[in-house]
Motif scaffolding. Structure first.
Motif, short mmCIF file in Angstrom:
data_model
loop_
_atom_site.label_atom_id
_atom_site.label_comp_id
_atom_site.label_asym_id
_atom_site.label_seq_id
_atom_site.Cartn_x
_atom_site.Cartn_y
_atom_site.Cartn_z
N GLN A 67 0.81 -1.22 0.00
CA GLN A 67 0.00 0.00 0.00
C GLN A 67 0.85 1.27 0.00
O GLN A 67 0.35 2.34 -0.34
N VAL A 70 0.66 3.60 -3.13
CA VAL A 70 -0.44 4.52 -3.41
C VAL A 70 0.05 5.96 -3.23
O VAL A 70 0.68 6.30 -2.24
N ALA A 111 -1.48 -2.61 -9.83
CA ALA A 111 -1.32 -1.22 -9.40
C ALA A 111 -2.12 -0.37 -10.38
O ALA A 111 -1.79 -0.26 -11.55
N VAL A 119 -0.33 6.13 -8.66
CA VAL A 119 -1.05 4.94 -8.19
C VAL A 119 -2.21 5.37 -7.30
O VAL A 119 -2.03 6.10 -6.34
N SER A 120 -3.41 4.92 -7.66
CA SER A 120 -4.60 5.24 -6.88
C SER A 120 -5.08 4.04 -6.05
O SER A 120 -5.81 4.21 -5.09
N ALA A 121 -4.67 2.83 -6.44
CA ALA A 121 -5.08 1.63 -5.70
C ALA A 121 -4.09 0.50 -6.00
O ALA A 121 -3.56 0.41 -7.09
N VAL A 122 -3.92 -0.35 -5.00
CA VAL A 122 -3.09 -1.55 -5.14
C VAL A 122 -3.91 -2.71 -4.61
O VAL A 122 -4.45 -2.64 -3.51
#
Length: 125
Positions: A67, A70, A111, A119-122
């Motif tokens: 995380q 992000v 990713a 990066v907005s989400a993993v």
């Protein structure tokens, strides 16, 4: 005779509609990942050492460990480190509007980046 079978058939159908389907592989992996995150966040009891629990599936990915990615515009080295941290066998960067395969792979780290490459989400899958 038909009048006796009809109520039984309707009752059987009604009960079948209320049953919960078994969770699919993606739901199971997400639940396992959430459980590992909760276990890692829980403080150790007195006399107990705090150790990270290994993933329940040796090939499974643990997105909680990646995380930190992000909010970053990742370089290749960042993606490789996130893959290693998550214990994933592969990693892919998903761009907005990109066509991707939809099969679930418990050993893959995704990713998701925005239009700026941040990066907005993993997540695993």
């Amino acid at each position: 005779m038909l009048q006796r079978l009809l109520p039984t058939a309707l009752l059987t159908l009604a009960l079948a509609a209320c049953s919960t389907p078994p969770p699919d592989e993606q739901e199971q992996a997400a639940a396992a990942s959430e459980q590992r995150a909760e276990d890692a966040a829980r403080p150790a009891s007195e006399g107990e050492t705090a150790t990270a629990a290994p993933p329940t599936d040796a090939g499974a990915c643990d997105d909680v460990q990646a995380q930190w990615l992000v909010g970053k515009a990742p370089a290749d080295a960042d993606l490789q480190q996130a893959q290693k941290d998550a214990g994933a066998s592969t990693v892919r960067m998903l761009k907005p509007g990109q066509v991707v395969t939809m099969e679930f792979r418990a050993d893959r780290l995704n990713a998701e980046v925005d239009e700026k490459g941040v990066v907005s989400a993993v997540r695993c899958g």
